[in-house]
Scaffold this motif. Structure first.
Motif, PDB file in Angstrom:
ATOM      1  N   ARG A 131       0.852  -1.191   0.000  1.00  0.00           N
ATOM      2  CA  ARG A 131       0.000   0.000   0.000  1.00  0.00           C
ATOM      3  C   ARG A 131       0.884   1.236   0.000  1.00  0.00           C
ATOM      4  N   GLN A 132       0.418   2.271  -0.695  1.00  0.00           N
ATOM      5  CA  GLN A 132       1.181   3.514  -0.824  1.00  0.00           C
ATOM      6  C   GLN A 132       0.249   4.679  -0.571  1.00  0.00           C
ATOM      7  N   SER A 133       0.703   5.621   0.247  1.00  0.00           N
ATOM      8  CA  SER A 133      -0.119   6.789   0.580  1.00  0.00           C
ATOM      9  C   SER A 133       0.510   8.051   0.041  1.00  0.00           C
ATOM     10  N   PHE A 134      -0.254   8.785  -0.764  1.00  0.00           N
ATOM     11  CA  PHE A 134       0.118  10.123  -1.205  1.00  0.00           C
ATOM     12  C   PHE A 134      -1.043  11.031  -0.834  1.00  0.00           C
ATOM     13  N   ALA A 135      -1.640  11.656  -1.821  1.00  0.00           N
ATOM     14  CA  ALA A 135      -2.846  12.442  -1.532  1.00  0.00           C
ATOM     15  C   ALA A 135      -4.014  11.522  -1.232  1.00  0.00           C
ATOM     16  N   ARG A 136      -3.888  10.272  -1.672  1.00  0.00           N
ATOM     17  CA  ARG A 136      -4.911   9.269  -1.420  1.00  0.00           C
ATOM     18  C   ARG A 136      -4.230   7.917  -1.241  1.00  0.00           C
ATOM     19  N   GLU A 137      -5.011   6.917  -0.928  1.00  0.00           N
ATOM     20  CA  GLU A 137      -4.461   5.582  -0.700  1.00  0.00           C
ATOM     21  C   GLU A 137      -4.423   4.806  -2.018  1.00  0.00           C
TER      22      GLU A 137
END
Length: 381
Positions: A131-137
């Motif tokens: 899983r990667q989080s930026f502005a959203r998942e």
């Protein structure tokens, strides 16, 4: 359909795992089927990828390290749960998830090898999920593999892209080609949508590749022939080294190999001067600014003078008086050699010496007509 067009479809089909059969095999003339909001179907779990990132890292030997990432928005419980299940499956049995991908890529590379006439192979497949989080998942599934012979190596140039000629990029897909450290960009076609340090990027929403595209040519930095300036510097350095060696060997032939002896006492007939009452004239200093202003262009080459002539010439250049230690420093002689030459000149009556404190000072005798004759320097007359 021509071989290269089939190859492009094959690559797209292989990279979009589960998107459909390989175009080269079934004669498809268009890119894999796409649906508006779900362009890519990943594996058999029917998880739609919102973005696909293909990163190609070139190596100097023409091999390319490939990374293909499928990015999915995890906007609700359903997508989050589905990705978590897929991630667990990949962790438990990664080989099962690389098998179909590897088979498609092997067929793709075989097609590319036939089209380019260049030997190619592929291997080192691996897969992971996180899983990667930026502005959203996001949920990200990443495939990696190694493509030997992907780029052509021509001298100091790397030429890449012919193995992907005409590849189709969907609106949610990007292609990045990076080159090794020590290389500089020579040519890129078409103009990339984004430039990075040692990399270029094309996005499907902005670029459609045509025949002969994409192309990336990079050249090893500093691999070209030396410039004229560098060649000139090289010649000067070599010439200087040769001159230095000649000078060294000439001087070595003249060096007296006698052992050092004690400093000779002042001549018994020479007047003794008290340092408290007498001050040396400016001409007796060793400062380089006191160099002789009377030297002429036709003065004899110092290298052609005898040891004695060199000492007498130095005395004349310094106004007729200088310290014996100055002779050592200026002519780069040993103390023993200087003392021997000075003693011979003093015995011949061509110079005088006296003590000034702890220094031995040399001076010319009254009148220097004889000196002029000895040195061959007529500029003093």
């Amino acid at each position: 359909m021509n071989v290269r067009a089939g190859m492009a479809v094959a690559i797209a089909a292989a990279l979009l795992v589960g998107a459909g059969p390989i175009g080269a095999a079934n004669g498809a003339s268009a890119a894999p089927a796409r649906s508006g909001s779900s362009p890519f179907t990943l594996q058999q779990d029917q998880i739609d990828a919102d973005e696909v990132r293909m990163d190609v890292a070139l190596r100097p030997n023409g091999t390319a390290e490939w990374t293909v990432e499928f990015w999915m928005h995890l906007d609700d419980n359903e997508s989050t749960t589905a990705f978590a299940s897929l991630r667990d499956d990949i962790r438990d049995d990664p080989a099962n998830h690389t098998r179909a991908f590897a088979d498609r890529m092997r067929e793709t590379v075989s097609t590319a090898s036939n089209a380019t006439g260049r030997e190619m192979s592929v291997g080192g497949f691996d897969v992971g999920a996180k899983r990667q989080s930026f502005a959203r998942e996001y949920g990200v599934v990443r495939y990696t593999f190694r493509w030997q012979g992907f780029a052509a190596v021509e001298g100091d140039d790397l030429r890449a892209g012919d193995a992907l000629e005409g590849i189709y990029l969907d609106d949610g897909t990007r292609l990045l080609i990076a080159w090794p450290d020590g290389y500089e960009r020579t040519a890129v076609t078409p103009e990339p949508d984004e430039d990075r340090d040692r990399a270029v990027i094309w996005r499907g929403s902005e670029t459609d590749f045509v025949s002969g595209e994409p192309r990336v040519v990079v050249t090893a930095v500093g691999s070209g022939p030396p410039t004229a300036a560098l060649a000139a510097v090289t010649v000067v350095l070599l010439g200087g080294a040769a001159a230095g060696w000649w000078y060294y060997t000439r001087r070595a032939d003249r060096v007296d190999d006698g052992s050092a002896g004690p400093e000779p006492a002042p001549d018994a007939e020479s007047p003794r001067v008290d340092s408290a009452e007498t001050e040396l004239p400016p001409s007796a200093t060793t400062d380089a600014e006191q160099a002789d202003a009377t030297a002429t262009d036709d003065a004899p080459d110092p290298e052609l003078l005898s040891n004695e002539e060199q000492v007498l010439r130095l005395l004349r250049e310094r106004g007729g008086r200088l310290k014996q230690q100055t002779v050592v420093e200026e002519l780069d002689w040993t103390d023993a050699k200087t003392s021997k030459v000075v003693s011979g000149l003093r015995e011949a009556g061509k110079l005088e010496s006296f003590r000034l404190g702890r220094e031995n000072v040399l001076s010319l005798p009254d009148g220097d007509d004889e000196l002029v004759a000895d040195t061959g320097d007529d500029s003093a007359e």
